[in-house]
Design a protein around this motif. Structure first.
Motif, PDB file in Angstrom:
ATOM      1  N   UNK A 203      20.260 -33.689  29.755  1.00  0.00           N
ATOM      2  CA  UNK A 203      20.905 -32.579  30.463  1.00  0.00           C
ATOM      3  C   UNK A 203      21.064 -31.369  29.551  1.00  0.00           C
ATOM      4  N   UNK A 204      20.269 -31.290  28.489  1.00  0.00           N
ATOM      5  CA  UNK A 204      20.484 -30.266  27.467  1.00  0.00           C
ATOM      6  C   UNK A 204      19.750 -28.960  27.733  1.00  0.00           C
ATOM      7  N   UNK A 205      19.132 -28.794  28.856  1.00  0.00           N
ATOM      8  CA  UNK A 205      18.451 -27.548  29.163  1.00  0.00           C
ATOM      9  C   UNK A 205      17.838 -27.611  30.543  1.00  0.00           C
ATOM     10  N   UNK A 206      17.633 -26.446  31.143  1.00  0.00           N
ATOM     11  CA  UNK A 206      17.126 -26.418  32.515  1.00  0.00           C
ATOM     12  C   UNK A 206      15.744 -27.056  32.610  1.00  0.00           C
ATOM     13  N   UNK A 207      14.844 -26.693  31.688  1.00  0.00           N
ATOM     14  CA  UNK A 207      13.494 -27.251  31.745  1.00  0.00           C
ATOM     15  C   UNK A 207      13.513 -28.757  31.513  1.00  0.00           C
ATOM     16  N   UNK A 208      14.300 -29.202  30.546  1.00  0.00           N
ATOM     17  CA  UNK A 208      14.351 -30.627  30.256  1.00  0.00           C
ATOM     18  C   UNK A 208      14.976 -31.408  31.411  1.00  0.00           C
ATOM     19  N   UNK A 209      15.956 -30.793  32.087  1.00  0.00           N
ATOM     20  CA  UNK A 209      16.532 -31.460  33.258  1.00  0.00           C
ATOM     21  C   UNK A 209      15.484 -31.644  34.348  1.00  0.00           C
ATOM     22  N   UNK A 210      14.656 -30.630  34.552  1.00  0.00           N
ATOM     23  CA  UNK A 210      13.613 -30.733  35.577  1.00  0.00           C
ATOM     24  C   UNK A 210      12.569 -31.761  35.163  1.00  0.00           C
ATOM     25  N   UNK A 211      12.185 -31.751  33.885  1.00  0.00           N
ATOM     26  CA  UNK A 211      11.231 -32.749  33.401  1.00  0.00           C
ATOM     27  C   UNK A 211      11.785 -34.165  33.578  1.00  0.00           C
ATOM     28  N   UNK A 212      13.057 -34.326  33.269  1.00  0.00           N
ATOM     29  CA  UNK A 212      13.683 -35.635  33.412  1.00  0.00           C
ATOM     30  C   UNK A 212      13.735 -36.058  34.870  1.00  0.00           C
TER      31      UNK A 212
END
Length: 393
Positions: A203-212
């Motif tokens: 949950x550490x960034x918008x892009x990483x949240x979407x990737x997750x």
């Protein structure tokens, strides 16, 4: 080779376990589905609790010890299932063996590849690993069908023997890939802290949240989840053990074939184009299986089953950029897969009950169809590139 052996031994007893449980439940497919989904949920819970710590521990002591430990755990449980195949023993065998196979097999295989490859090379290495898994899925059901002629308990006995052989060979032949072996990792290999950092990472960034989110949806469509649901549908359709074993072998064959094509498609279409093709193939597979065209669905699954290679590579790359150890981030992704498996088992259980009440058991395939569409929408959103990650502190 370790991945092929681990998956093969695990799949060798899958049909035998179902056969023994079916006898215990007098052929009640509803009770069988409930038992299988409960076991899958327990496996997922074990993976969730253990995988992050196992990954962090492998950053300290190396990958090899955990890979060997997975082989050692399988031996007594397979032997107990062969000697006294009660429902409780079969349940424990499924939970402990599958959980250790995930930690010491798949998770450590991913970690070893991340030690050796980066970027697109890692994505292509994952497709080759998928090919190895496909090889195991081809071999194991065919061997299991031949062994089952002597009875399912005999199959468990052979699996225990093969696990012993794998343990000896792993001890003698496996080599360490973690170059920082013996050095202390950045985070302690405790239970609570890695899980907490797992939540912070994803949950550490918008892009990483979407990737997750995309990776999570792909886990919901993972091969072992799909295979169990299709097996239940095939049982309801009157398929015997031999026919189901042949279909499972066919699934492995198309996964192996798809892994050979995946590298070419990645180079030609790029990761996003490749993933779009995987989503289209997955949708076609689930639609044909919904129509009880089990064999036709295999053709689409040759590419559809490669879908997770890109999404997990994106998540791992982002985590490594944040300075997280290879083994620990692989453990975190395994933990996330476990959470998805837990809820997937519950969701598919509800879907089976609803479909059964309607008298249309194949309607359970509506669930993966919807998830596939959601995954494609998430991929399109990620393609816009408007999201920015931040560092984990």
């Amino acid at each position: 080779m370790h991945q092929v052996c681990s998956v093969s031994v695990g799949l060798l007893t899958a049909q035998s376990r179902s056969e023994l449980l079916s006898r215990r439940f007098d052929g009640d497919t509803g009770a069988l589905a409930s038992q299988m989904n409960r076991a899958a949920a327990c496996v997922a819970l074990c993976d969730f609790l253990v995988s992050p710590s196992a990954g962090a521990l492998s950053d300290r002591i190396g990958r090899r010890p955990l890979m060997i430990a997975a082989c050692a755990v399988a031996v007594p449980f397979k032997a107990m299932a062969a000697i006294r195949p009660t429902a409780s023993i079969l349940f424990m065998e499924r939970v402990f063996c599958d959980a250790m196979r995930t930690v010491g097999g798949t998770t450590m295989a991913y970690a070893c590849l991340s030690d050796l490859h980066t970027g697109d090379a890692y994505t292509q290495a994952l497709t080759r690993l998928s090919g190895a898994t496909g090889t195991a899925i081809v071999i194991a059901p065919l061997v299991a069908a031949w062994l089952d002629r002597r009875g399912p308990r005999f199959t468990f006995a052979v699996a225990a023997l093969l696990s012993s052989v794998q343990f000896v060979l792993s001890w003698a032949l496996l080599k360490e890939t973690h170059i920082k072996r013996g050095r202390p990792c950045e985070q302690p290999a405790s239970l609570v802290r890695p899980v907490w950092h797992c939540i912070r990472l994803f949950t550490s960034g918008a892009r990483l949240r979407v990737r997750t989110c995309l990776f999570t949806l792909h886990c919901f469509l993972e091969g072992k989840v799909l295979q169990e649901q299709v097996a239940i549908m095939q049982l309801a359709a009157g398929w015997g053990p031999l026919l189901r074993s042949r279909w499972s072998a066919g699934l492995g064959a198309v996964m192996l074939a798809g892994s050979k094509v995946a590298g070419f498609l990645l180079r030609c279409c790029g990761e996003h184009g490749f993933l779009a093709l995987c989503h289209a193939a997955s949708f076609g597979a689930f639609a044909t299986i919904w129509q009880s065209a089990f064999w036709s669905g295999l053709g689409f699954l040759s590419l559809g089953q490669q879908r997770r290679s890109a999404s997990i590579s994106w998540v791992i790359t982002a985590a490594r950029q944040n300075g997280v150890g290879h083994g620990e981030v692989i453990g975190w992704t395994a933990s996330l897969r476990a959470v998805v498996d837990f809820f997937a088992a519950l969701a598919y259980g509800v879907a089976h009950r609803v479909a059964g009440q309607r008298g249309r058991p194949n309607d359970v395939m509506y669930l993966p169809l919807v998830v596939t569409l959601l995954a494609e929408f998430v991929r399109l959103y990620l393609l816009k590139g408007r999201c920015v990650d931040k560092q984990v502190r």
